[in-house]
Design a protein around this motif. Structure first.
Motif, PDB file in Angstrom:
ATOM      1  N   GLY A 200       8.166 -10.780-109.339  1.00 39.07           N
ATOM      2  CA  GLY A 200       8.349 -10.465-110.822  1.00 39.07           C
ATOM      3  C   GLY A 200       8.033  -8.990-111.026  1.00 39.07           C
ATOM      4  O   GLY A 200       8.592  -8.703-112.547  1.00 39.07           O
TER       5      GLY A 200
ATOM      6  N   GLN B  14       7.128  -4.160-114.489  1.00 42.38           N
ATOM      7  CA  GLN B  14       7.379  -4.840-114.798  1.00 42.38           C
ATOM      8  C   GLN B  14       8.458  -6.075-115.402  1.00 42.38           C
ATOM      9  O   GLN B  14       8.088  -5.908-116.700  1.00 42.38           O
ATOM     10  CB  GLN B  14       5.330  -6.080-115.223  1.00 42.38           C
TER      11      GLN B  14
ATOM     12  N   ASN C 226      11.155  -8.364-117.520  1.00 46.47           N
ATOM     13  CA  ASN C 226      10.442  -9.848-118.106  1.00 46.47           C
ATOM     14  C   ASN C 226      12.048 -10.070-118.670  1.00 46.47           C
ATOM     15  O   ASN C 226      12.877  -9.504-118.244  1.00 46.47           O
ATOM     16  CB  ASN C 226      10.093  -9.275-119.539  1.00 46.47           C
ATOM     17  N   SER C 227      12.392 -11.482-119.498  1.00 54.29           N
ATOM     18  CA  SER C 227      13.395 -11.512-119.237  1.00 54.29           C
ATOM     19  C   SER C 227      14.790 -10.462-120.184  1.00 54.29           C
ATOM     20  O   SER C 227      15.848 -10.775-120.525  1.00 54.29           O
ATOM     21  CB  SER C 227      13.638 -12.901-119.923  1.00 54.29           C
ATOM     22  N   GLN C 228      14.080 -10.385-121.404  1.00 51.29           N
ATOM     23  CA  GLN C 228      14.949  -8.709-121.544  1.00 51.29           C
ATOM     24  C   GLN C 228      15.089  -7.330-120.790  1.00 51.29           C
ATOM     25  O   GLN C 228      15.416  -5.933-121.248  1.00 51.29           O
ATOM     26  CB  GLN C 228      14.426  -8.687-123.234  1.00 51.29           C
ATOM     27  N   THR C 229      13.965  -7.619-119.746  1.00 52.20           N
ATOM     28  CA  THR C 229      14.457  -5.614-119.137  1.00 52.20           C
ATOM     29  C   THR C 229      15.937  -5.833-119.141  1.00 52.20           C
ATOM     30  O   THR C 229      16.559  -6.190-118.101  1.00 52.20           O
ATOM     31  CB  THR C 229      13.736  -5.509-118.343  1.00 52.20           C
TER      32      THR C 229
ATOM     33  N   LEU D  35      15.466  -9.073-114.808  1.00 52.34           N
ATOM     34  CA  LEU D  35      14.897  -9.968-113.874  1.00 52.34           C
ATOM     35  C   LEU D  35      16.648 -10.660-113.412  1.00 52.34           C
ATOM     36  O   LEU D  35      15.355 -11.326-111.468  1.00 52.34           O
ATOM     37  CB  LEU D  35      14.441 -10.620-114.994  1.00 52.34           C
TER      38      LEU D  35
END
Length: 601
Positions: free
Chosen positions: A514, A531, A533-536, A583
């Motif tokens: 990830g 790193q 995440n689901s919103q990047t 992601l």
């Protein structure tokens, strides 16, 4: 309301998933499903009304030819058109049809006066066996004919949907003359990649991967997109029960030097020596720029012809002085510049929109009334265009959109522009208007209207085709790995590498799950681990680099638009949409490298 049943696969089981989709008129690309065929609305009569044969010869002789033809097409005794229009719209269309045929007459007059060199395009109908063989070659499956084993062909076959595979099987059966009748194709389900906000305006619905335009992929991956697009287009026509007709074109060799009448590929090859990476010929760009700077508000631009003698002299002067950058563009009047632009398009040895599959699309427009189906076919046809044709057509259509946007001043609406442009693109030099051309006039103008109005949709690559390209590349890589395993020397090398990896020392460059390392060679901070995440989104990563480098001087990087690229793994090169969720992209291609660099124009 349409009830769609999907079959999802979970741990070896097939689980039905039921979705309800409202028929909102959205433009969609198709996918396979297995229930009863829906009824595709087919127009009972031709898209263009039949021409009545009982016109008075006296009235015909008393009118100019362009008005006679227009009267024939708009006479009240003709069959009514199959689509509802207001009276005001009908009167606009009638006037525009006159514009169409007056433009045809203008083209003929210029041709007869010798102002255009006759590089004619010969269109031949191929024999059935030859046509299927060429089709298999065009989609990258020539190995089915030759019997040779090629990784690319095997990878392509492994990614096909059932309906696409059926289309390939049908063509292969025809080629081998088995002529075995296959089971009737089931109707294809829709892919929800397009949305709609009203009954006549279509928009593109972004997936989690964002949108991908035709220039965002590598040349090698775009070649695979073309192969898949032709298979998908063929399967689409099979599902509608329409024959996908194709022309074989044999053209006389065009000029190898100069500007007018020279193939786009040769023009670009010469221009790229001056401007590396250029995608649209310089002379075409200059003509568009001249008209955009001074001609967008000119009343009747494109419709009102310039002086034939001036246009001829200007063309000769441009041929001599353009490459030396000594031509005076200030002397060129707007209507003369428009004449030069149309002349450039007409004199291309191969038409801007290649003619191989044009008859197939005209047939679809004449038989199928739904715009969303017409637009789907046109979208796939755009994917089939050569790079030079597609990039030049894109620049031309963007210019036409600007003309329509200035309708209040130049008095040129979408239908007017379509009627003027259509004969310059679709009526070939040396031909005379006949009954078939008259019947196809409104159809070709309708095609141009779709090209202008929905061009933002047409330049996007369908996401399901990109997914198939990823699978093709993965299959090719897996085949390569399997072949390498048969090499004893490679096996010994792999054993040594395995032993080295089993040592206790760990690599300092190990990247956790990830987390991606992004490289920006033109920035002061050239790399950064991020790193996800689901919103990047991709834009968040670009903003992060911009913030880190805000205190450093990077004038040379701020001039050009910076974009995040996905490179390697199961894709060649992919310029990511700023709204792509990283992601999801990372999970689709965990072996990729991530680089920030300027986007090529």
């Amino acid at each position: 309301m349409l009830v769609v049943v999907f079959v999802a696969r979970q741990q070896g089981r097939h689980v039905p998933v039921i979705m309800e989709i409202k028929d909102s008129g959205s433009v969609v690309l198709t996918a396979y499903h297995s229930y009863t065929p829906s009824r595709i609305p087919i127009i009972e009569q031709s898209f263009v009304p039949e021409i009545s044969s009982n016109h008075s010869p006296i009235s015909r002789k008393s009118l100019p030819q362009c008005r006679r033809i227009n009267r024939m097409l708009s006479n009240e005794s003709l069959h009514p058109p199959m689509f509802s229009r207001s009276n005001s719209q009908a009167s606009v269309d009638s006037t525009s049809m006159e514009d169409f045929w007056c433009e045809v007459e203008s083209i003929k007059e210029n041709s007869e006066q010798g102002q255009e060199e006759q590089t004619l395009l010969e269109v031949k109908a191929a024999d059935e066996g030859e046509l299927e063989a060429e089709w298999l070659q065009d989609v990258g499956l020539s190995t089915l004919i030759s019997g040779a084993e090629e990784e690319d062909g095997q990878a392509l076959l492994s990614t096909l949907t059932r309906t696409q595979a059926a289309a390939v099987q049908r063509r292969y059966n025809t080629y081998t003359q088995t002529m075995r009748k296959k089971n009737k194709h089931t109707v294809r389900d829709v892919r929800d990649i397009f949305g709609v906000n009203d009954s006549s305006k279509f928009i593109v619905r972004k997936s989690q991967f964002g949108l991908t335009e035709v220039g965002d992929l590598s040349l090698e991956d775009m070649k695979k997109i073309r192969n898949l697009s032709l298979i998908e287009l063929t399967a689409f026509y099979d599902a509608l029960g329409i024959e996908l007709k194709r022309n074989r074109t044999e053209r006389i060799k065009g000029r190898e030097n100069g500007l007018f009448g020279v193939p786009l590929a040769i023009l670009l090859e010469n221009d790229q020596k001056k401007v590396p990476g250029i995608k649209v010929p310089l002379i075409f760009q200059k003509l568009l720029l001249k008209l955009e700077e001074t001609g967008l508000e000119t009343e009747g631009i494109l419709r009102v012809p310039g002086s034939a003698s001036r246009v001829k002299n200007l063309r000769q002067e441009i041929e001599i002085k353009f490459n030396e950058d000594t031509f005076d563009w200030d002397q060129v009047r707007n209507n003369d510049a428009a004449g030069l632009l149309k002349m450039f398009i007409r004199e291309l040895p191969s038409p801007l929109f290649t003619v191989e599959y044009l008859p197939a699309f005209i047939t679809l427009v004449e038989k199928v009334s739904k715009v969303k189906l017409q637009l789907q076919a046109l979208h796939l046809l755009i994917m089939l265009l050569p790079d030079a044709n597609r990039d030049t057509a894109k620049a031309f259509l963007q210019f036409l959109k600007k003309i329509v946007a200035n309708e209040g001043k130049n008095k040129m609406n979408l239908w007017n522009v379509s009627m003027i442009v259509a004969p310059n693109i679709f009526i070939y030099k040396g031909k005379h208007a006949n009954r078939e051309e008259m019947q196809a006039a409104a159809t070709t103008a309708h095609i141009v209207r779709l090209l202008i109005k929905y061009q933002d949709i047409l330049w996007t690559v369908p996401s399901f085709l990109i997914s198939q390209v990823r699978k093709m590349n993965e299959a090719t890589m897996n085949n390569t790995k399997r072949q390498m395993m048969f090499d004893k020397g490679v096996r010994r090398l792999l054993r040594r590498k395995t032993m080295e990896r089993e040592r206790p020392e760990r690599s300092e460059t190990h990247i956790p799950e990830g987390v991606i390392r992004v490289y920006a060679p033109l920035h002061s901070k050239v790399s950064m681990a991020i790193q996800l995440n689901s919103q990047t989104k991709a834009r968040d990563i670009l903003a992060r680099f911009h913030c880190e480098n805000s205190h450093a001087s990077s004038k040379n990087t701020e001039v050009q638009i910076q974009r995040l690229y996905e490179i390697g793994g199961n894709i060649g090169l992919h310029c990511l949409d700023p709204d792509a969720y990283m992601l999801d992209v990372y999970r689709a291609n965990p072996q990729a490298e991530w680089v920030i660099k300027p986007k090529s124009s």
